[in-house]
Design an enzyme around this catalytic site. Structure first.
Site, PDB file in Angstrom:
ATOM      1  N   SER A 145       0.884  -1.176   0.000  1.00  0.00           N
ATOM      2  CA  SER A 145       0.000   0.000   0.000  1.00  0.00           C
ATOM      3  C   SER A 145       0.912   1.213   0.000  1.00  0.00           C
ATOM      4  O   SER A 145       2.078   1.130   0.429  1.00  0.00           O
ATOM      5  CB  SER A 145      -0.846  -0.009   1.282  1.00  0.00           C
ATOM      6  OG  SER A 145      -1.342   1.294   1.570  1.00  0.00           O
ATOM      7  N   TYR A 158      -2.773  -1.238  10.285  1.00  0.00           N
ATOM      8  CA  TYR A 158      -2.712  -1.505   8.841  1.00  0.00           C
ATOM      9  C   TYR A 158      -1.395  -0.959   8.253  1.00  0.00           C
ATOM     10  O   TYR A 158      -0.699  -1.658   7.507  1.00  0.00           O
ATOM     11  CB  TYR A 158      -3.917  -0.851   8.162  1.00  0.00           C
ATOM     12  CG  TYR A 158      -4.019  -1.107   6.681  1.00  0.00           C
ATOM     13  CD1 TYR A 158      -4.547  -2.302   6.194  1.00  0.00           C
ATOM     14  CD2 TYR A 158      -3.587  -0.161   5.753  1.00  0.00           C
ATOM     15  CE1 TYR A 158      -4.643  -2.531   4.827  1.00  0.00           C
ATOM     16  CE2 TYR A 158      -3.682  -0.378   4.386  1.00  0.00           C
ATOM     17  CZ  TYR A 158      -4.216  -1.573   3.929  1.00  0.00           C
ATOM     18  OH  TYR A 158      -4.313  -1.799   2.575  1.00  0.00           O
TER      19      TYR A 158
HETATM   20  N1  LIG Z   1      -8.741  -1.270  -1.759  1.00  0.00           N
HETATM   21  C1  LIG Z   1      -7.786  -0.415  -1.470  1.00  0.00           C
HETATM   22  O1  LIG Z   1      -8.017   0.829  -1.430  1.00  0.00           O
HETATM   23  C2  LIG Z   1      -6.383  -0.900  -1.214  1.00  0.00           C
HETATM   24  C3  LIG Z   1      -5.341   0.058  -1.194  1.00  0.00           C
HETATM   25  C4  LIG Z   1      -4.041  -0.381  -0.949  1.00  0.00           C
HETATM   26  C5  LIG Z   1      -3.780  -1.724  -0.744  1.00  0.00           C
HETATM   27  N2  LIG Z   1      -4.820  -2.613  -0.766  1.00  0.00           N
HETATM   28  C6  LIG Z   1      -4.480  -4.007  -0.524  1.00  0.00           C
HETATM   29  O2  LIG Z   1      -4.905  -4.795  -1.609  1.00  0.00           O
HETATM   30  C7  LIG Z   1      -5.160  -6.122  -1.162  1.00  0.00           C
HETATM   31  C8  LIG Z   1      -6.522  -6.563  -1.654  1.00  0.00           C
HETATM   32  O3  LIG Z   1      -7.492  -5.703  -1.076  1.00  0.00           O
HETATM   33  P1  LIG Z   1      -8.932  -5.429  -1.711  1.00  0.00           P
HETATM   34  O4  LIG Z   1      -9.143  -3.976  -1.623  1.00  0.00           O
HETATM   35  O5  LIG Z   1      -9.068  -6.131  -3.016  1.00  0.00           O
HETATM   36  O6  LIG Z   1      -9.826  -6.078  -0.558  1.00  0.00           O
HETATM   37  P2  LIG Z   1     -11.037  -7.125  -0.560  1.00  0.00           P
HETATM   38  O7  LIG Z   1     -11.579  -7.052   0.822  1.00  0.00           O
HETATM   39  O8  LIG Z   1     -11.935  -6.880  -1.724  1.00  0.00           O
HETATM   40  O9  LIG Z   1     -10.295  -8.525  -0.796  1.00  0.00           O
HETATM   41  C9  LIG Z   1      -9.467  -9.089   0.186  1.00  0.00           C
HETATM   42  C10 LIG Z   1      -9.242 -10.537  -0.160  1.00  0.00           C
HETATM   43  O10 LIG Z   1      -8.396 -11.108   0.856  1.00  0.00           O
HETATM   44  C11 LIG Z   1      -8.998 -12.296   1.323  1.00  0.00           C
HETATM   45  N3  LIG Z   1      -8.571 -12.570   2.699  1.00  0.00           N
HETATM   46  C12 LIG Z   1      -8.713 -11.810   3.805  1.00  0.00           C
HETATM   47  N4  LIG Z   1      -8.194 -12.435   4.872  1.00  0.00           N
HETATM   48  C13 LIG Z   1      -7.700 -13.621   4.417  1.00  0.00           C
HETATM   49  C14 LIG Z   1      -7.051 -14.724   5.032  1.00  0.00           C
HETATM   50  N5  LIG Z   1      -6.792 -14.739   6.347  1.00  0.00           N
HETATM   51  N6  LIG Z   1      -6.699 -15.784   4.263  1.00  0.00           N
HETATM   52  C15 LIG Z   1      -6.959 -15.783   2.921  1.00  0.00           C
HETATM   53  N7  LIG Z   1      -7.579 -14.778   2.290  1.00  0.00           N
HETATM   54  C16 LIG Z   1      -7.941 -13.705   3.031  1.00  0.00           C
HETATM   55  C17 LIG Z   1     -10.506 -12.056   1.200  1.00  0.00           C
HETATM   56  O11 LIG Z   1     -11.229 -13.286   1.239  1.00  0.00           O
HETATM   57  C18 LIG Z   1     -10.534 -11.378  -0.155  1.00  0.00           C
HETATM   58  O12 LIG Z   1     -10.442 -12.331  -1.197  1.00  0.00           O
HETATM   59  C19 LIG Z   1      -5.031  -6.084   0.368  1.00  0.00           C
HETATM   60  O13 LIG Z   1      -3.763  -6.573   0.760  1.00  0.00           O
HETATM   61  C20 LIG Z   1      -5.156  -4.609   0.681  1.00  0.00           C
HETATM   62  O14 LIG Z   1      -4.535  -4.283   1.907  1.00  0.00           O
HETATM   63  C21 LIG Z   1      -6.098  -2.252  -1.005  1.00  0.00           C
END
Ligand SMILES: NC(=O)c1ccc[n+]([C@@H]2O[C@H](COP(=O)([O-])OP(=O)(O)OC[C@H]3O[C@@H](n4cnc5c(N)ncnc54)[C@H](O)[C@@H]3O)[C@@H](O)[C@H]2O)c1
Length: 254
Positions: A145, A158
């Site tokens: 991130s 986070y």
């Molecule tokens: N959405 C944003 O604004 C953003 C920004 C920066 C980074 N991220 C990062 O991107 C990645 C994906 O996030 P997203 O926004 O697509 O979120 P999301 O909530 O849509 O998806 C998260 C995924 O992780 C899985 N997950 C959570 N805990 C788990 C576990 N213990 N074991 C296996 N799977 C698990 C969920 O089932 C889901 O498939 C994350 O690492 C998040 O921190 C997201």
């Protein structure tokens, strides 16, 4: 990127049932890879597998929890059993937490965020790396991130977990560069996924509590981040190792 760039390659994507991970699973399959993905969302992993199989794409869902060393070992073993090799991995599973200043974050929330986001990436790589080296090398992208490089007001747990993801990425890149492995990170800004929706709901419209801030063009899409990840996995990035690619529409350029 060629339409078939990943033909014959086998990939693992953690957190592939939603948001950025689901976009990566689909994009890798569309470009010829066989993809094994995990996630915790009930039903959506099976649904995504069926949708991709109906399009004659090769995807397998496995309900593995990145917090479990045994389940990460099982995910990689299943991949080797079914496809005989592992070439690519995207360690993307992650969770956020309700906005709170550091002293108000309950220790159990801090621990779960660290276990999922930081230890989860460690455990996944711990099993992916030997499998890749056995096959002659490979490429890993860890999803961090923009908060991996700055303070995260209201989101200290986070932010700390994402600093750890970047640290693990850089260390692994140095550890295995000579073994034919590349390990890079993407650093997304706000991306329109269920995680962002939940965060905005939690802060009830008070954007000052959204740690990373927003760019003038608004949040990115899961496909924007997937495109950067596929670039880092692909042959065009062959000399890119230990890099952190910011994908944030200029959120952090100020
Ligand atoms: N959405 C944003 O604004 C953003 C920004 C920066 C980074 N991220 C990062 O991107 C990645 C994906 O996030 P997203 O926004 O697509 O979120 P999301 O909530 O849509 O998806 C998260 C995924 O992780 C899985 N997950 C959570 N805990 C788990 C576990 N213990 N074991 C296996 N799977 C698990 C969920 O089932 C889901 O498939 C994350 O690492 C998040 O921190 C997201």
């Amino acid at each position: 990127m060629s339409g078939n760039e990943f033909a014959g390659k086998v990939a693992i994507v953690t957190g592939g049932t939603s948001g950025i991970g689901a976009a990566v699973v689909e994009a890798l399959c569309e470009r010829g890879a066989a993809v094994v993905f995990c996630g915790l969302r009930d039903g959506s992993g099976e649904d995504l597998e069926s949708i991709l199989k109906a399009r004659h794409l090769e995807a397998r869902f496995s309900h593995a929890d990145v917090r479990s060393d045994d389940e990460m070992a099982g995910l990689v073993a299943g991949c080797l059993r079914n496809y005989g090799r592992l070439d690519l991995a995207v360690n993307n599973a992650g969770i956020s937490h309700p906005a709170a200043k550091l002293a108000d974050i309950p220790p159990e929330i801090f621990r779960d965020v660290m276990r999922t986001n930081a230890e989860g990436v460690f455990l996944a790589m711990r099993h992916e790396i030997p499998a890749m080296i056995k096959g002659g090398g490979g490429a890993i992208v860890n999803v961090a991130s923009i908060l991996a490089r700055r303070g995260a007001p209201w989101m200290a747990a986070y932010g700390a977990s994402k600093h750890a993801v970047l640290g693990l990425t850089l260390s692994a890149a140095r550890d295995y560069a000579a073994a034919g492995l590349r390990v890079n990170a993407v650093l997304p800004g706000p991306v329109a996924t269920p995680m962002l929706e939940q965060a905005l709901f939690d802060i009830a419209g008070d954007e000052s509590k959204y740690a990373g801030g927003f760019p003038p063009c608004g949040p990115g899409t899961p496909d924007d981040v997937a495109a950067a990840i596929l670039f880092l996995l692909g042959a065009a990035a062959g000399y890119i190792n230990g890099a952190a690619l910011v994908v944030d529409g200029a959120t952090s350029a100020a």
